[in-house]
Scaffold this motif. Structure first.
Motif, short mmCIF file in Angstrom:
data_model
loop_
_atom_site.label_atom_id
_atom_site.label_comp_id
_atom_site.label_asym_id
_atom_site.label_seq_id
_atom_site.Cartn_x
_atom_site.Cartn_y
_atom_site.Cartn_z
N HIS A 1 0.83 -1.21 0.00
CA HIS A 1 0.00 0.00 0.00
C HIS A 1 0.86 1.25 0.00
CE1 HIS A 1 0.91 -1.17 4.09
NE2 HIS A 1 0.53 -0.01 4.55
N ARG A 2 2.15 1.10 0.28
CA ARG A 2 3.03 2.28 0.30
C ARG A 2 3.84 2.43 -0.99
NH1 ARG A 2 1.93 4.17 5.08
NH2 ARG A 2 1.72 2.77 6.86
N GLY A 3 3.61 1.54 -1.95
CA GLY A 3 4.32 1.64 -3.22
C GLY A 3 3.65 2.65 -4.14
N LYS A 4 4.39 3.11 -5.15
CA LYS A 4 3.86 4.17 -6.00
C LYS A 4 2.65 3.70 -6.81
CE LYS A 4 7.21 3.85 -9.90
NZ LYS A 4 6.83 2.49 -10.23
N GLU A 5 2.61 2.40 -7.16
CA GLU A 5 1.48 1.92 -7.95
C GLU A 5 0.18 2.06 -7.15
OE1 GLU A 5 4.20 0.07 -7.32
OE2 GLU A 5 5.12 -0.44 -9.24
N PHE A 6 0.18 1.52 -5.92
CA PHE A 6 -1.08 1.59 -5.17
C PHE A 6 -1.41 3.02 -4.76
CE2 PHE A 6 -3.99 1.63 -1.69
CZ PHE A 6 -5.05 1.00 -2.32
N ILE A 7 -0.41 3.80 -4.42
CA ILE A 7 -0.70 5.20 -4.04
C ILE A 7 -1.38 5.92 -5.21
CG2 ILE A 7 0.41 7.42 -3.52
CD1 ILE A 7 2.28 5.87 -1.61
N SER A 8 -0.95 5.62 -6.43
CA SER A 8 -1.59 6.27 -7.59
C SER A 8 -3.05 5.83 -7.71
CB SER A 8 -0.81 5.98 -8.88
OG SER A 8 -1.06 4.66 -9.35
N ILE A 9 -3.33 4.56 -7.42
CA ILE A 9 -4.71 4.06 -7.47
C ILE A 9 -5.56 4.76 -6.42
CG2 ILE A 9 -6.14 2.03 -6.92
CD1 ILE A 9 -3.91 0.29 -8.20
N CYS A 10 -5.01 4.88 -5.22
CA CYS A 10 -5.76 5.44 -4.10
C CYS A 10 -6.01 6.94 -4.31
CB CYS A 10 -4.97 5.17 -2.82
SG CYS A 10 -5.88 5.47 -1.32
N GLU A 11 -4.99 7.65 -4.76
CA GLU A 11 -5.15 9.09 -4.97
C GLU A 11 -6.16 9.37 -6.09
OE1 GLU A 11 -0.82 10.72 -3.38
OE2 GLU A 11 -1.15 10.61 -5.55
N LYS A 12 -6.14 8.54 -7.14
CA LYS A 12 -7.09 8.78 -8.22
C LYS A 12 -8.52 8.47 -7.75
CE LYS A 12 -7.92 8.19 -13.12
NZ LYS A 12 -9.36 8.21 -13.01
N ASP B 1 -11.38 11.22 -7.92
CA ASP B 1 -12.58 10.97 -8.74
C ASP B 1 -13.84 11.04 -7.89
OD1 ASP B 1 -11.10 10.69 -11.02
OD2 ASP B 1 -11.25 8.51 -11.15
N PHE B 2 -13.78 10.52 -6.66
CA PHE B 2 -14.95 10.60 -5.80
C PHE B 2 -15.25 12.07 -5.46
CE2 PHE B 2 -17.30 10.65 -1.83
CZ PHE B 2 -18.32 9.76 -2.12
N ARG B 3 -14.20 12.82 -5.20
CA ARG B 3 -14.40 14.25 -4.90
C ARG B 3 -15.07 14.94 -6.08
NH1 ARG B 3 -12.39 17.32 -0.88
NH2 ARG B 3 -10.78 15.83 -0.28
N GLN B 4 -14.62 14.60 -7.28
CA GLN B 4 -15.20 15.23 -8.47
C GLN B 4 -16.66 14.80 -8.65
OE1 GLN B 4 -13.13 14.35 -12.16
NE2 GLN B 4 -14.87 15.06 -13.40
N LEU B 5 -16.92 13.51 -8.51
CA LEU B 5 -18.26 13.07 -8.91
C LEU B 5 -19.34 13.52 -7.93
CD1 LEU B 5 -19.32 10.18 -7.43
CD2 LEU B 5 -17.52 9.26 -8.86
N LEU B 6 -18.99 13.72 -6.66
CA LEU B 6 -19.99 14.25 -5.72
C LEU B 6 -19.72 15.70 -5.33
CD1 LEU B 6 -21.10 11.41 -3.30
CD2 LEU B 6 -22.44 12.61 -5.03
N ALA B 7 -18.80 16.35 -6.05
CA ALA B 7 -18.48 17.76 -5.79
C ALA B 7 -18.22 18.00 -4.30
CB ALA B 7 -19.60 18.68 -6.31
N VAL B 8 -17.34 17.19 -3.75
CA VAL B 8 -17.01 17.31 -2.32
C VAL B 8 -16.08 18.51 -2.13
CG1 VAL B 8 -15.95 16.16 -0.33
CG2 VAL B 8 -17.18 14.80 -2.06
N PRO B 9 -16.47 19.47 -1.28
CA PRO B 9 -15.64 20.67 -1.10
C PRO B 9 -14.28 20.32 -0.50
CG PRO B 9 -17.86 21.00 -0.21
CD PRO B 9 -17.73 19.54 -0.51
#
Lengths: 367, 367
Positions: free
Chosen positions: A41-52, A56-64
């Motif tokens: 979970h601390r590798g760059k691959e998973f961090i990229s998955i988690c950050e995206k 994306d969730f912030r965008q789709l529900l317009a979370v401030p």
């Protein structure tokens, strides 16, 4: 081959595109040589998955930006304890009880705080939402809890209460497990929202918490560190090892939501239009029949969970058997309520609801 | 195509057979028309998956009938709170500190009970296990906690302490997250064992708890219901919605373990023989080199997690880059310790360790 339509209340149907992609990437996620399940979970691959996924969730529900999005574990049932451990400081908390889930939340919170019922529809069998003007809110309440969609009873808030207009300064906490991402959220009325992923977002075992910045940092001393929102937020949901597969599948689901289109609408707005059409189709079929009934008041019927009863209950098993034979799965109602329940979450297409309605009508005619 | 060898400490490598099967069943689990992620946890399909996983785990580790096998959430870090909430009754609990994980457990438990360190190897940098005869165990201890394999420090109990022979009647609690199912367990010495799944059993987000019957039912009032062992046991791990995907993958992994053979040995015994051979190969290569070193005493070196250091630390990045180019992944040591770490769990074949040893020797020769 046409997959069956799965009306499970949760864990529930997942978009076929998401399943296809997960299967195709199972042994090698995008050239990494690893399955997502095998990644640190601390590798760059998973961090990229988690950050995206978070973005994306912030965008789709317009979370401030002043809300944190946390990926946690334990589901809604664990949050019934985790929310008061983090927000109540052992003080007063008011609950509006509109069904089984808000009832459970009240009972669990009473272990940690001075929990009181501000309003309840229990006497009417959880078929209405008490008018917010009638809620008995205490001036010292640390927060006010509602379940914005009751999965078992099929009761949904069509708009969130405006506590400030009721003279209440406490933050609103919503359990949105079973309708998250099915409609927009007015964050100006919300302090914290939580939900298990297993209805609209992905697999069981992932819990989503969206919490306003000022509500962090007030946890009681007895709050386990793994469930302390401040620690979870400060560590980007990696204070303990997160449920990596669940976050990955939720991320693929968020991407699927963002791709959805209905006319000019896209993303959650597209799903909201589709969900409205699906629910209308099913409720009209129920209301127009002699055999089926739904007992929830029309102004608070859930778009996601449609409980209904056969007036002749001796035909229940025949109804379920015939449905299964047609590829209409998991329609049995919750054991505490009986009857039937069709959960028609985001992943259920209009065609699935149409297939159910067609079957219901033909079953009724068979008499 | 040969997959890379993944030495991640967790989430970690999963047997390729398991990944292949999970991919092939993704859209339709055995004619059900559903992905496992889409199944109601209360439906007969998922119940059959869960019951088989439990029975297979019981078989492979010879878990006696008076122990319950619970599938929970939150990982080892959450269990650091959940164990004292269930077992301590707020009383005395003794901890043996042999590395980062037992240290964390002690600190977290102190929120809920009178936690004390019975022995610690901190002064020697966590390279030894203090002799059990030297442990300062209190007569009123509710339980004694050890981490039977320290993932970060690479320190493993080669046999579990016999508390009764030390005159201690308290049950032993073991955190076996990072070596569960790699070797047999002497359950006569254990009261409770817990572990996150993400090393040897499956994906992150699933926690396994094995608890003796008499230790249920003593939870403190402040224990969240979702984490009350009595409630979880009485509800067959379905008091709240369980992490269904994790249980499914763990179940496939248990089947894979049961199929393993080494000479006349099968199941966990076969893996134990293989794990012993893998660890010997790697430690011999380290001990026989001028460049690499492992600092743990030989009688307690972990068979699962092998931390090692380059005596010339300026070559660390070159070592990692060269390893990655050869398909040897995730060898960087934990940030708190530095250096390298090769986690060689059950899913790592001997050929993977051999490939690492070959690389280490060629890297050393390059100078």
């Amino acid at each position: 081959m046409q997959r069956p339509y799965n009306f499970s209340a949760g864990p529930a149907a997942i978009p076929e595109d998401v399943l296809q992609q997960a299967a195709s990437e199972m042994l090698d996620w995008r050239g990494s040589g690893m399955s997502v399940m095998e990644m640190s979970h601390r590798g760059k691959e998973f961090i990229s998955i988690c950050e995206k996924a978070e973005a994306d969730f912030r965008q789709l529900l317009a979370v401030p930006q002043n809300f944190h999005i946390l990926f946690m574990q334990g589901g809604g049932l664990a949050e019934n304890a985790i929310v008061p451990l983090n927000l109540s400081q052992g003080g007063a908390v008011d609950f509006v009880v509109t069904g089984s889930w808000s009832q459970k939340s009240t009972k669990e919170a009473a272990k940690f705080c001075n929990a009181a019922v501000a309003a309840t529809d229990e006497a009417q069998g959880f078929t209405h939402i008490p008018d917010p003007a009638s809620w008995k809110l205490r001036g010292d309440a640390r927060y006010v809890h509602i379940c914005s969609n009751e999965t078992i009873n099929g009761v949904e808030f069509q708009q969130l209460p405006d506590l400030a207009s009721l003279g209440c300064q406490a933050p609103l906490v919503i359990d949105f497990s079973s309708h998250v991402a099915s409609r927009s959220v007015d964050w100006s009325r919300v302090g914290l929202a939580f939900g298990g992923a297993q209805k609209n977002l992905g697999p069981a075992g992932l819990t989503l918490v969206v919490v306003r910045d000022d509500l962090l940092g007030h946890a009681m001393a007895m709050c386990p560190s793994a469930f302390n929102y401040r620690l979870v937020a400060d560590n980007q949901s990696m204070y303990n090892t997160p449920p990596t597969w669940g976050i990955y599948i939720a991320g693929l689901t968020f991407e699927w939501i963002l791709r959805q289109q209905e006319g000019a609408a896209s993303g959650v707005a597209a799903l909201e239009a589709r969900n409205t059409a699906k629910a209308e189709l099913l409720y009209q079929a129920i209301d127009g029949s002699q055999l089926y009934e739904n007992r929830v008041a029309r102004d608070c019927r859930s778009r996601m969970n449609v409980p209904f009863f056969l007036k002749d209950e001796s035909r229940n098993q025949a109804f379920l058997d015939g449905a299964k034979a047609r590829g209409l799965l998991q329609l049995k109602g919750h054991k505490s309520v009986g009857g039937m329940r069709a959960s028609i979450y985001n992943a259920m297409p209009l065609a699935g609801v149409q297939a159910l309605v067609d079957y219901m009508q033909s079953f009724e005619k068979q008499g």
